[in-house]
Design an enzyme around this catalytic site. Structure first.
Site: not given
Lengths: 313, 190
Positions: B113, B120-123
C-alpha cells in the site's frame, strides 16, 4: 453534419476549419493550433483539453481540472463549448463519478442522436465518439453542475443540514460532563466548568466553534461518527433543548424527509477496530435508527451560507 | 511532417500548461499559513507528543509547525524490524477540519500500500474508504495516524510495491498530492 470540406480542427476558434493549401494555420485566427480532423476520429472528448480518459480512477480528478479550465475559457469567450457530465450524480458506493463524466461539445462540433439512443460526436461528417445516454447530462445550469461535481469531489460524509446543526442542544458543562469528556476532541482544550458546549445525540460534547465548522462539511461526530438526526425526528432525547434555537423551522420541515438516510454502515463500521475513542454509544444508536444508506444528501450545501464558518480570512 | 510539428507545439503551449497549473495550485508549494485554530491545535499535539510519544516514532525537531518529519521504526517481529523510515506530515491551514497529508520520504518502505513516491494508501477494501483522507475526523491526531500507519506496516506479509505503482507514480508527476487521489483498493489482506 455540416463540417463538409473542413480538414482541420482549430483549437483556438473551437471549430472545424478548412486550411488553405499547405498552410498549417487556421484561416480565421491564423494560429497554428490545429489538428487534422482525420487524426481526431476516435479521440475521446476529454482529450481535447489534454485530459486523458484512462480507464482508471484518475479521471475523476481530471474532470475538476478540466472544468476549472473550461470555466476560464467560457468566461472570455462565447459558449461554443458546453460541458456536460453525468446526470446521476449520486455515487453508488460513496465514490465519485461512476464510470466518469464526459465533456460533450455543443455548437461547432456537430453532435447528433444515434439510432440506439446514444449521442455521437461527429467529426468530418462521420460518427466519432459514441456515448451512451447515461453518460451525459442534459439541461441548463452549468454552474449547478460544476457545484455538484465539486461537492461530490469532497471527501467523507456529506454536510449536516443547517437546521439539524441549529437544533443541537447547548449544555452547561458540569462535573458529570468532565468525568466523561474532559477535553474538546477537536481543539484538545480542556472544558471549563460552567462554560457552554454543544451536545451531539451521542452525548459527545464540543465547543460550538469547534464542532460547527466540521458539521457544515461532514455530518459525523468526530469521536464516534454518529450523524446528527434530520430535524424533526425524535432520535435524540434532549433534542428540543432551549438554547439550540429553531430559527429556521420552515427549512427544517422541507429537509427532514430527505435526510432520513441515517448512516452509511459501509463507511463507518469497518474502522471501529482502529478507532481510538469509545464508540459504544454510536453502535447502539446506529442499530436503532436503521435508516437505509443513501448518497442523495448532496443536494444541499450548508457550508457556503453558514454564517458561523470561521475560515474567512 | 510539417503537420506533426505543429501539433506538438500546440499541445505543449496550450494544453498541458493550464492543466498543470490547476493541478499544482492545490499541492504543497502554495500552501497557506496555518490558521490560528490550526496553530493552537498543533502546538497542543506537539506538547502531548513530547510528553507521550507513540511507541516507535520520533518527531524530528524543527521550527516548522506546518510540516512534521517523523521517524518510524519498524516493529520488532515484523518484516520491517530494525528498519527506519521517515514520514512527512503536512498540515493545511484548515487543520484539523482537513486531514494532513502524510507521505513517506524516500526511500519509502516496500509495502503493497505504499507507492515508490511515498504516497500511502491506508485503505480497506470492504469500506471503499481511506482512513487517511476519506474517513478523517478532527478528533484524530498525528499520533493516531502514526499508529495506524505502523499497524499497516506491521500487518504486511510481503515486501512489495502496489501492483499499479508505475502507473500511479507516473500520474503523480505533475504535482498531484495523495489527498487528491481516490484510492481504489487492491485487496483487503494487508
Amino acid at each position: 453534419m455540416s463540417s463538409g470540406g473542413n480538414t482541420h480542427w482549430c483549437y483556438r476558434c473551437s471549430r472545424p476549419v478548412r486550411l488553405r493549401v499547405r498552410d498549417a494555420v487556421c484561416p480565421s485566427c491564423d494560429s497554428g493550433f490545429v489538428q487534422e480532423l482525420d487524426e481526431m476520429e476516435g479521440v475521446a472528448p476529454l482529450d481535447f483539453y489534454g485530459m486523458h480518459a484512462d480507464n482508471d480512477h484518475d479521471q475523476r480528478f481530471g474532470i475538476m481540472e478540466a472544468l476549472a479550465l473550461m470555466r476560464q475559457r467560457l468566461a472570455g469567450r462565447n459558449r461554443d463549448v458546453d460541458i456536460r457530465g453525468r446526470s446521476g450524480l449520486v455515487p453508488e458506493h460513496g465514490l465519485g463519478f461512476g464510470s466518469g463524466p464526459w465533456l460533450i461539445f455543443r455548437g461547432q462540433i456537430p453532435v447528433r442522436m444515434s439510432e440506439n439512443g446514444g449521442i455521437e460526436v461527429l467529426f468530418n461528417g462521420g460518427p466519432g465518439v459514441g456515448l451512451r445516454r447515461e453518460d451525459y447530462f442534459v439541461g441548463p445550469g452549468l454552474d449547478e453542475l460544476v457545484e455538484q461535481l465539486a461537492r461530490n469531489g469532497r471527501r467523507g460524509p456529506p454536510p449536516a443540514s443547517r437546521s439539524s446543526i441549529d437544533a443541537m442542544p447547548t449544555v452547561k458543562i458540569t462535573q458529570r460532563h468532565l468525568r466523561t469528556d474532559s477535553h474538546c476532541a477537536v481543539c484538545k482544550d480542556k472544558f471549563e466548568l460552567g462554560s457552554e458546549a454543544r451536545q451531539m445525540p451521542c452525548d459527545h460534547i464540543y465547543h460550538s466553534d469547534c464542532i460547527i465548522p466540521w458539521l457544515v462539511q461532514h455530518n459525523s461526530c468526530p469521536v464516534c461518527r454518529l450523524e446528527l438526526p434530520p430535524q424533526g425526528s425524535s432520535n435524540s432525547r434532549s433534542n428540543q433543548n432551549s438554547s439550540g434555537g429553531n430559527r429556521s423551522s420552515t427549512t427544517s420541515s422541507t429537509t427532514s424527509g430527505r435526510e432520513s438516510s441515517g448512516h452509511n454502515p459501509g463507511r463507518r463500521n469497518p474502522f471501529s477496530f482502529l478507532w481510538p475513542f469509545r464508540s459504544s454509544n454510536s453502535n447502539s444508536h446506529h442499530n436503532a435508527t436503521g435508516g437505509s444508506s443513501s448518497a442523495a444528501i448532496h443536494e444541499e450545501n450548508h457550508e457556503m451560507d453558514y454564517s458561523g464558518w470561521p475560515f474567512d480570512y | 511532417m510539417q503537420r506533426s510539428v505543429v501539433k506538438k507545439k500546440v499541445m505543449k503551449a496550450n494544453f498541458v500548461n493550464p492543466v498543470e497549473e490547476t493541478m499544482t495550485s492545490s499541492s504543497a508549494p502554495s500552501r497557506k499559513a496555518l490558521s490560528k485554530i490550526a496553530c493552537n491545535r498543533l502546538q497542543k499535539e506537539l506538547v502531548e507528543w513530547q510528553v507521550n510519544p507513540p511507541a516507535g516514532f520520533k518527531h524530528k525537531v524543527t521550527d516548522n509547525l506546518q510540516r512534521w518529519i517523523i521517524e518510524v521504526n519498524g516493529a520488532s517481529g515484523t518484516l520491517y524490524a530494525n528498519e527506519c523510515y521517515q514520514l512527512q506530515v503536512d498540515f493545511s491551514e484548515h487543520y484539523p477540519m482537513e486531514a494532513p497529508q502524510v507521505i513517506f520520504l524516500s526511500p519509502a518502505p516496500f509495502h503493497p500500500h505504499i507507492y515508490s513516491n511515498g504516497h500511502i494508501c491506508l485503505g480497506f477494501h470492504i469500506a471503499n474508504a481511506d482512513i487517511l483522507y476519506d474517513s478523517w475526523s478532527p478528533a484524530m491526531t498525528v499520533s493516531s495516524i502514526c499508529i495506524s500507519i505502523l499497524s499497516m506496516l506491521s500487518s504486511s506479509t510481503v515486501k512489495q510495491r502496489p501492483a499499479d505503482n508505475d502507473r500511479y507514480v507516473k500520474n503523480c508527476r505533475n504535482g498531484r498530492s495523495p489527498k487528491e487521489t481516490r484510492w481504489w483498493f487492491h485487496d483487503d489482506k494487508v
